[in-house]
Design a protein around this motif. Sequence first.
Motif, short mmCIF file in Angstrom:
data_model
loop_
_atom_site.label_atom_id
_atom_site.label_comp_id
_atom_site.label_asym_id
_atom_site.label_seq_id
_atom_site.Cartn_x
_atom_site.Cartn_y
_atom_site.Cartn_z
N MET A 1 -3.21 35.89 38.55
CA MET A 1 -2.46 35.37 37.40
C MET A 1 -3.18 35.75 36.10
O MET A 1 -4.37 35.58 35.97
CB MET A 1 -2.35 33.85 37.49
N ASP A 2 -2.42 36.30 35.17
CA ASP A 2 -3.01 36.73 33.91
C ASP A 2 -3.45 35.53 33.09
O ASP A 2 -2.80 34.48 33.08
CB ASP A 2 -2.01 37.55 33.09
N GLU A 3 -4.59 35.69 32.40
CA GLU A 3 -5.05 34.64 31.51
C GLU A 3 -4.19 34.61 30.26
O GLU A 3 -3.71 35.65 29.79
CB GLU A 3 -6.52 34.88 31.13
N PRO A 4 -3.99 33.45 29.68
CA PRO A 4 -3.18 33.39 28.45
C PRO A 4 -3.89 34.10 27.31
O PRO A 4 -5.11 34.03 27.17
CB PRO A 4 -3.07 31.88 28.18
N GLN A 5 -3.13 34.79 26.51
CA GLN A 5 -3.66 35.49 25.35
C GLN A 5 -3.66 34.53 24.16
O GLN A 5 -2.75 34.52 23.34
CB GLN A 5 -2.83 36.75 25.06
N LEU A 6 -4.70 33.72 24.10
CA LEU A 6 -4.73 32.63 23.13
C LEU A 6 -4.66 33.11 21.69
O LEU A 6 -4.03 32.48 20.83
CB LEU A 6 -5.99 31.79 23.34
N ALA A 7 -5.33 34.21 21.39
CA ALA A 7 -5.36 34.68 20.00
C ALA A 7 -3.97 35.03 19.48
O ALA A 7 -3.71 34.94 18.28
CB ALA A 7 -6.28 35.90 19.89
N GLY A 8 -3.08 35.41 20.40
CA GLY A 8 -1.75 35.82 19.98
C GLY A 8 -0.73 34.70 20.01
O GLY A 8 0.43 34.92 19.62
N MET A 9 -1.12 33.53 20.44
CA MET A 9 -0.18 32.42 20.52
C MET A 9 0.01 31.80 19.15
O MET A 9 -0.93 31.29 18.55
CB MET A 9 -0.68 31.36 21.50
N ARG A 10 1.21 31.83 18.64
CA ARG A 10 1.52 31.18 17.37
C ARG A 10 3.02 31.02 17.23
O ARG A 10 3.80 31.74 17.85
CB ARG A 10 0.96 31.98 16.18
N VAL A 11 3.39 30.05 16.44
CA VAL A 11 4.80 29.80 16.13
C VAL A 11 4.99 30.00 14.65
O VAL A 11 4.20 29.51 13.83
CB VAL A 11 5.20 28.37 16.53
N ALA A 12 6.04 30.75 14.28
CA ALA A 12 6.35 30.95 12.86
C ALA A 12 7.24 29.80 12.41
O ALA A 12 8.39 29.69 12.83
CB ALA A 12 7.06 32.29 12.67
N TYR A 13 6.69 28.92 11.60
CA TYR A 13 7.45 27.77 11.13
C TYR A 13 8.44 28.19 10.06
O TYR A 13 8.12 28.97 9.16
CB TYR A 13 6.52 26.71 10.56
N ASP A 14 9.63 27.66 10.14
CA ASP A 14 10.67 27.97 9.16
C ASP A 14 11.44 26.69 8.88
O ASP A 14 12.52 26.46 9.40
CB ASP A 14 11.60 29.06 9.68
N THR A 15 10.84 25.82 8.08
CA THR A 15 11.46 24.53 7.75
C THR A 15 11.68 24.45 6.25
O THR A 15 11.00 25.12 5.47
CB THR A 15 10.57 23.36 8.19
N PRO A 16 12.63 23.62 5.84
CA PRO A 16 12.86 23.46 4.39
C PRO A 16 11.67 22.78 3.73
O PRO A 16 10.83 22.17 4.38
CB PRO A 16 14.12 22.58 4.33
N GLY A 17 11.62 22.87 2.42
CA GLY A 17 10.52 22.26 1.68
C GLY A 17 10.52 20.75 1.81
O GLY A 17 11.55 20.12 2.04
N PHE A 18 9.34 20.18 1.65
CA PHE A 18 9.16 18.73 1.75
C PHE A 18 8.24 18.32 0.62
O PHE A 18 7.07 18.71 0.58
CB PHE A 18 8.56 18.39 3.12
N ASP A 19 8.76 17.53 -0.33
CA ASP A 19 7.96 17.18 -1.51
C ASP A 19 8.01 15.67 -1.75
O ASP A 19 8.72 14.94 -1.06
CB ASP A 19 8.48 17.93 -2.73
N VAL A 20 7.25 15.24 -2.74
CA VAL A 20 7.12 13.81 -3.02
C VAL A 20 8.47 13.15 -3.23
O VAL A 20 8.71 12.02 -2.77
CB VAL A 20 6.21 13.60 -4.24
N GLY A 21 9.38 13.84 -3.89
CA GLY A 21 10.70 13.28 -4.14
C GLY A 21 11.53 13.05 -2.89
O GLY A 21 12.53 12.33 -2.93
N ASP A 22 11.12 13.67 -1.78
CA ASP A 22 11.84 13.51 -0.52
C ASP A 22 11.37 12.29 0.27
O ASP A 22 11.99 11.94 1.28
CB ASP A 22 11.67 14.76 0.35
N LEU A 23 10.27 11.69 -0.15
CA LEU A 23 9.70 10.57 0.59
C LEU A 23 10.48 9.28 0.39
O LEU A 23 11.03 9.03 -0.68
CB LEU A 23 8.25 10.33 0.15
N ALA A 24 10.47 8.45 1.41
CA ALA A 24 10.98 7.09 1.29
C ALA A 24 10.02 6.30 0.39
O ALA A 24 8.88 6.73 0.14
CB ALA A 24 11.08 6.44 2.67
N PRO A 25 10.43 5.15 -0.11
CA PRO A 25 9.56 4.37 -1.02
C PRO A 25 8.24 3.94 -0.40
O PRO A 25 7.25 3.78 -1.12
CB PRO A 25 10.42 3.15 -1.37
#
Length: 216
Positions: free
Chosen positions: A1-25
């Motif tokens: 069984m091949d070992e996992p290629q840890l250095a290449g493991m990554r997820v490209a995040y693509d989420t909308p912006g999140f700023d102070v004005g988006d927070l609940a009180p």
Amino acid sequence: MDEPQLAGMRVAYDTPGFDVGDLAPTWHEQLARWLAEAEAAGVAEANAMVLATVDEEGRPSSRTVLCKGLDERGVVFYSNYTSAKSHHLRTSRYASVTFPWYLVHRQVHVRGPVERVSPAETQAYWATRPRGSQLGAWASAQSTVVRDRRALDEALAATAARFGGQEVPVPPHWGGWRIVPEQVEFWQGRADRMHDRLRFEVDPTSREWTVHRLAP
């Protein structure tokens, strides 16, 4: 069984912006909002959180527990009061938890001192637990070494026989812990690892909360 290629493991995040004005009180309203959104998105056990504690020598330990209470006072989980985690909490009186919602590219970190919840709160939650979970809390001397799996099964069977058809009471060694937040950080993944990090922080004197943006 091949070992996992840890250095290449990554997820490209693509989420909308999140700023102070988006927070609940408040931090707890924001956490409740994100919890609901994580559950709606299909995150398995969205109330699971990684609890970090340290022992009397400062050696860290972590494990996953379930959040079973959330309000302006803090986040609550339940455990055996004789367990390793409870021993750590009695020693340091401080803990942190992380809600790791990988599916929606979000995390929440809560840090602060701990306190035991009231017996009344513990009783109210205990009444909602499945009977099997109630019996397990009596049968398991959590964190102790056991001979084998059969010993656990025998302990559970003996406990079931002990209570028969009776209502199972709350064990004297079992109850809730509340983390009373000093800091609550909301983390959302963004492209190029330029993540959004917004942290609620309470002033120890005035008890007023402020919000800070942190560099990723």
